[in-house]
Design a protein around this motif. Structure first.
Motif, short mmCIF file in Angstrom:
data_model
loop_
_atom_site.label_atom_id
_atom_site.label_comp_id
_atom_site.label_asym_id
_atom_site.label_seq_id
_atom_site.Cartn_x
_atom_site.Cartn_y
_atom_site.Cartn_z
N VAL A 24 13.04 -28.69 59.72
CA VAL A 24 12.11 -29.75 59.32
C VAL A 24 12.68 -30.58 58.18
CG1 VAL A 24 9.84 -30.21 58.33
CG2 VAL A 24 10.09 -28.46 60.10
N PHE A 25 13.17 -29.92 57.12
CA PHE A 25 13.58 -30.60 55.90
C PHE A 25 15.08 -30.81 55.77
CE2 PHE A 25 9.61 -28.33 54.71
CZ PHE A 25 8.84 -29.44 54.42
N GLY A 26 15.88 -30.12 56.58
CA GLY A 26 17.33 -30.19 56.43
C GLY A 26 17.79 -29.41 55.22
N GLY A 27 19.02 -29.66 54.81
CA GLY A 27 19.57 -28.97 53.65
C GLY A 27 20.05 -27.58 53.98
N SER A 28 20.06 -26.74 52.97
CA SER A 28 20.47 -25.35 53.16
C SER A 28 19.70 -24.48 52.18
CB SER A 28 21.98 -25.20 52.93
OG SER A 28 22.30 -25.57 51.60
N LEU A 29 19.64 -23.20 52.50
CA LEU A 29 18.96 -22.28 51.60
C LEU A 29 19.77 -22.15 50.31
CD1 LEU A 29 17.83 -19.51 54.10
CD2 LEU A 29 16.47 -21.37 53.14
N LEU A 30 19.06 -22.09 49.20
CA LEU A 30 19.72 -22.00 47.90
C LEU A 30 20.15 -20.58 47.58
CD1 LEU A 30 17.35 -24.35 45.90
CD2 LEU A 30 19.55 -24.88 46.92
N GLY A 31 19.70 -19.66 48.33
CA GLY A 31 20.04 -18.26 48.13
C GLY A 31 18.96 -17.40 48.74
N THR A 32 19.36 -16.25 49.24
CA THR A 32 18.40 -15.33 49.82
C THR A 32 18.70 -13.93 49.31
OG1 THR A 32 18.14 -16.67 51.80
CG2 THR A 32 17.54 -14.36 51.98
N HIS A 33 17.68 -13.28 48.78
CA HIS A 33 17.79 -11.88 48.36
C HIS A 33 16.91 -11.05 49.29
CE1 HIS A 33 19.89 -12.67 44.62
NE2 HIS A 33 18.99 -13.59 44.31
N ARG A 34 17.42 -9.91 49.71
CA ARG A 34 16.66 -8.99 50.55
C ARG A 34 16.23 -7.79 49.73
NH1 ARG A 34 16.94 -10.83 55.66
NH2 ARG A 34 18.58 -12.35 56.05
N TYR A 35 15.14 -7.15 50.16
CA TYR A 35 14.63 -6.00 49.43
C TYR A 35 15.67 -4.89 49.30
CZ TYR A 35 10.01 -7.97 49.17
OH TYR A 35 8.95 -8.78 48.88
N GLY A 36 16.53 -4.75 50.27
CA GLY A 36 17.57 -3.72 50.21
C GLY A 36 18.60 -3.96 49.12
N GLU A 37 18.64 -5.17 48.54
CA GLU A 37 19.58 -5.50 47.47
C GLU A 37 19.04 -5.14 46.09
OE1 GLU A 37 20.89 -9.48 49.94
OE2 GLU A 37 20.35 -9.69 47.84
N MET A 38 17.77 -4.76 46.02
CA MET A 38 17.17 -4.45 44.72
C MET A 38 17.85 -3.23 44.12
SD MET A 38 13.12 -4.98 45.49
CE MET A 38 12.64 -4.41 43.86
N PRO A 39 17.99 -3.21 42.79
CA PRO A 39 18.53 -2.02 42.14
C PRO A 39 17.59 -0.83 42.39
CG PRO A 39 18.43 -3.87 40.61
CD PRO A 39 17.71 -4.29 41.85
N ASP A 40 18.17 0.37 42.45
CA ASP A 40 17.36 1.57 42.65
C ASP A 40 16.39 1.74 41.49
OD1 ASP A 40 20.10 3.47 44.05
OD2 ASP A 40 18.56 2.29 45.05
N ASP A 41 15.15 2.08 41.82
CA ASP A 41 14.11 2.32 40.82
C ASP A 41 13.29 3.51 41.29
OD1 ASP A 41 11.80 2.34 39.24
OD2 ASP A 41 11.72 0.16 39.12
N PRO A 42 13.29 4.60 40.53
CA PRO A 42 12.58 5.79 40.98
C PRO A 42 11.06 5.64 41.04
CG PRO A 42 13.48 6.10 38.78
CD PRO A 42 13.98 4.80 39.27
N SER A 43 10.51 4.58 40.45
CA SER A 43 9.05 4.41 40.46
C SER A 43 8.51 3.87 41.78
CB SER A 43 8.61 3.51 39.31
OG SER A 43 9.10 2.19 39.49
N PHE A 44 9.38 3.36 42.64
CA PHE A 44 8.96 2.91 43.96
C PHE A 44 10.16 2.93 44.89
CE2 PHE A 44 10.84 -1.30 44.06
CZ PHE A 44 10.95 -1.62 42.72
N SER A 45 9.87 2.94 46.17
CA SER A 45 10.96 2.91 47.14
C SER A 45 10.62 1.92 48.24
CB SER A 45 11.19 4.30 47.72
OG SER A 45 10.05 4.73 48.41
N ILE A 46 11.67 1.43 48.87
CA ILE A 46 11.54 0.49 49.97
C ILE A 46 11.81 1.26 51.25
CG2 ILE A 46 12.45 -1.62 51.02
CD1 ILE A 46 11.07 -2.12 48.37
N ALA A 47 10.90 1.16 52.21
CA ALA A 47 11.10 1.81 53.50
C ALA A 47 12.34 1.22 54.17
CB ALA A 47 9.87 1.61 54.39
N GLU A 48 13.05 2.04 54.89
CA GLU A 48 14.28 1.61 55.56
C GLU A 48 14.05 0.37 56.42
OE1 GLU A 48 16.98 3.30 54.38
OE2 GLU A 48 18.09 1.78 55.48
N GLU A 49 12.92 0.33 57.15
CA GLU A 49 12.64 -0.79 58.04
C GLU A 49 12.32 -2.09 57.28
OE1 GLU A 49 10.85 2.05 57.98
OE2 GLU A 49 8.73 1.59 57.85
N ASP A 50 12.09 -1.99 55.96
CA ASP A 50 11.76 -3.18 55.17
C ASP A 50 12.94 -3.71 54.36
OD1 ASP A 50 8.46 -1.91 54.38
OD2 ASP A 50 9.14 -3.12 56.07
#
Length: 147
Positions: A24-50
Motif C-alpha cells: 500500500v505505502f511502498g518503502g521498506s521495513l525499518l527493522g523487525t524484531h522477533r520474540y525469539g530475539e529477546m534476551p533470556d529473562d527467567p521471569s517469563f518465557s516465550i512459547a516455542e511456537e511464538d
C-alpha cells in the motif's frame, strides 16, 4: 516536539499485515524484531511456537510518520481486543523530553505497564494507560537506533 506514530497490535498476523502495508505505502521495513530475539529473562518465557512472531516492526509512511506494530503475546497479557488495542507512541528527540512527557502523561495512570527506563531497544521507554484509559508509549531511542 514529540512525533506521533501509530502502533498496531495483532493476534499473530502482524507480519502478513505489514507485508500488505508495504504494498500500500511502498518503502521498506525499518527493522523487525522477533520474540525469539529477546534476551533470556527467567521471569517469563516465550512459547516455542511464538518465537517467530513479531515483537516490533515499523514502516515509514512519510518523512514524519511511521506505522508500527507487533503481535500480542498471551504471556504478556490478554490478546488484542480490536477497537481498544491502540497505543499512541511519542518518539521524543531528547531524553529530557521523554522524561517530561512520561511524568505529565502518567500522572494518576490507571496501569503502569513499564516505567520509563532503558531497554535493549531504546535508551528510554515506558508504556502505560493514562487516567482516561488512553494507552501511551514514550520512547527515546538515543544510541540504540536500528541498522
Amino acid at each position: 516536539m514529540a512525533k506521533v506514530h501509530a502502533y498496531l497490535n495483532f493476534n499473530g498476523n502482524c507480519e502478513a499485515a505489514f507485508q500488505f502495508y508495504l504494498t500500500v505505502f511502498g518503502g521498506s521495513l525499518l527493522g523487525t524484531h522477533r520474540y525469539g530475539e529477546m534476551p533470556d529473562d527467567p521471569s517469563f518465557s516465550i512459547a516455542e511456537e511464538d518465537k517467530d512472531k513479531i515483537m516490533h516492526t515499523a514502516l515509514m509512511i512519510n518523512n514524519e510518520s511511521m506505522l508500527m506494530g507487533s503481535d500480542c503475546m498471551e504471556a504478556f497479557g490478554p490478546k488484542a481486543v480490536f477497537g481498544t488495542s491502540s497505543y499512541i507512541m511519542l518518539d521524543t528527540e531528547t531524553p529530557e523530553e521523554a522524561q517530561e512527557l512520561h511524568k505529565k502523561l502518567s500522572a494518576n495512570a490507571r496501569n503502569m505497564e513499564m516505567e520509563l527506563g532503558e531497554t535493549f531497544f531504546a535508551e528510554l521507554y515506558s508504556s502505560f494507560i493514562d487516567q482516561f484509559g488512553i494507552a501511551w508509549m514514550v520512547h527515546y531511542e538515543g544510541d540504540k537506533k536500528l541498522g
